[in-house]
Design a protein around this motif. Structure first.
Motif: not given
Length: 502
Positions: A450-470
């Motif tokens: 898997a070629m995950l990046t920090e930006d990938d993980v942050i973008a994924f969570t931002r779509q599903r969680l409130a900003r203060f939880k990202v």
């Protein structure tokens, strides 16, 4: 008085012509407030068929309308749930489905609430928009006064708080819980009918309702309500309304301190400045000391509606780091794993018993039994008491952090990240942050290839969680440190963050 709906009626009788609320250019007397809650209650019953025990949710800003919905619901013996306006549509949808809400009030600024009713399991029958639709609803209403249908021990509010299971759970707060909390706050702060406060905390948090909003209605004070926090607007309101009590979380106090020309604001009307949600930085203590404003720190929890302890102004420096001592009428204990009291100076779990302690978690009997075993609420907070009874917490609830006054449970963030393709394992811990106090940091173990990046993980969570939880940071590691039984050693991850920082 059986329920809080009676408060509006009684206040109209005792303080009818007195201004209860100010918001922008508009004000409401206690009589007007009771009249509007009666109209709304009649509409809820006659037009929407709301009955005792029904759940009514709201995604609305801090406002008088939010209080009208609460008190109208209370008069019917129904249950009110304010939902965090910062949540995403899936998060709101989960709350609505878990709650079984039948009616939803929304504000047009929060479009995600409309999408939330399409989420799986949501059964909302009607959506009422604040603004023209809400005003027309009241204009066409029967103004006949309504006798409160709720009993003292009926549930008035279900406030959702994140849990270690990764899903929010609803804390059932009764009418008696709210009354007992108001009485404890009134006693602790010596609240009077001549007092004025400015409410800048959101009402979808128990702190925004329990401190000071409901206690001020309880004593007949005046409440200046801000739909959102703006430091200049808060200062202007304090001066214009000659506010005597002001509650802000530490990040808000810091924003106040950053206001240009702060020295030109006369804060001498304040009898008390209060912070809660996290310990106050020394800079805030110094600022208030220079301003000559008595400063106190409160400690509470959603499950306690919310009051537990207070660090008074006389000890705020001497006992810095402490949460203070329990408020009058509230009992606390520190116990070991067998619920045996520990001596002063020894770390134990904080237990609370009082009339303001909640009735349990909505639809979660096992978690309720565990939390309230032995007649005491087991907070999960670990602390020690000194010989004078001042309690200092040494660790908060398992895996919880506080970011800008918002509670964030790492398990909830972990559950979302674990759903991301390419993620093998994940652990989330708190990292210190200059502005927000703490923010989440994710340690991720990727699947092979898997070629995950920090930006990938942050973008994924931002779509599903409130900003203060990202997460504000993502680190990729080969394996998570674990104990012999496979439990993740989060202390090791926290130590790693400290080492990297230093």
């Amino acid at each position: 008085m059986q329920g809080i709906g009676d408060w509006a009626t009684r206040r109209a009788q005792l303080s009818g012509d007195k201004v209860a609320f100010v918001s922008g250019e508009r004000s409401w007397t206690y009589r007007e407030f009771d009249d509007r809650t009666n109209k709304l209650a009649n509409q809820l019953r006659d037009r929407f068929g709301v009955r005792r025990g029904d759940r009514i949710a709201a995604v609305v800003p801090t406002s008088v309308e939010c209080l009208e919905i609460l008190f109208a619901t209370a008069k019917l013996g129904a249950i009110f749930t304010p939902i965090n306006v910062r949540l995403t549509a899936p998060e709101i949808g989960y709350v609505l489905a878990d709650l079984g809400a039948e009616l939803l009030f929304v504000h047009g600024a929060f479009a995600q609430a409309g999408d939330a009713v399409k989420e799986p399991g949501v059964r909302v029958r009607e959506v009422v928009a604040l603004g023209a639709e809400y005003d027309e609803l009241l204009a066409a209403a029967d103004p006949t006064p309504m006798t409160t249908m709720a009993g003292r021990h009926d549930v008035a509010v279900i406030m959702y708080t994140s849990g270690t299971t990764g899903r929010p759970k609803g804390a059932m707060i009764t009418h008696e819980n709210l009354r007992a909390n108001a009485a404890a706050v009134t006693s602790a702060f010596g609240l009077r009918s001549c007092d004025v406060t400015v409410t800048a905390l959101p009402m979808f948090h128990i702190g925004g309702l329990g401190l000071y909003t409901l206690p001020f209605i309880y004593v007949g004070g005046r409440n200046v309500i801000m739909p959102s926090f703006d430091p200049v607007a808060v200062l202007d309101a304090v001066v214009a309304e000659q506010a005597t009590q002001l509650l802000l979380v530490p990040t808000m106090w810091q924003a106040i301190m950053d206001v240009p020309d702060l020295e030109h604001y006369d804060l001498s009307s304040l009898d008390c400045a209060l912070t809660s949600g996290a310990p106050a930085p020394v800079s805030v203590l110094d600022f208030l000391a220079r301003s000559g404003v008595p400063f106190r720190e409160g400690f509470g929890m959603t499950e306690c509606a919310p009051s537990v302890a207070l660090l008074d102004s006389e000890h705020v420096r001497e006992k810095a780091g402490s949460i203070g001592r329990p408020l009058f009428g509230i009992e606390t204990r520190l116990v070991d794993d067998l619920d045996r009291d520990v001596p002063a100076g020894t770390v134990g779990e904080l237990l609370v018993r009082a009339d303001n302690v909640f009735a349990g978690y909505w639809m979660r009997p096992e978690e309720t039994s565990h939390a309230l075993r032995g007649g005491w609420f087991h907070t999960g907070d670990m602390g020690r008491a000194d010989d004078e009874g001042f309690i200092t917490l040494v660790d908060r609830k398992k895996d919880m952090l506080i970011s800008g006054g918002e509670n964030v449970y790492s398990r909830e963030v972990e559950v979302v990240i674990a759903e991301m393709p390419g993620v093998h394992d994940v652990a989330v811990v708190a990292a210190s942050h200059e502005k927000w106090g703490e923010t989440p940091v994710a340690f991720v173990v990727s699947n092979k290839g898997a070629m995950l990046t920090e930006d990938d993980v942050i973008a994924f969570t931002r779509q599903r969680l409130a900003r203060f939880k990202v997460p504000t940071r993502v680190e990729f590691i080969e394996t998570l440190p674990t104990t012999a039984t496979g439990k993740v050693q989060k202390n090791a991850l926290r130590d790693r963050l400290l080492t990297e920082t230093n």
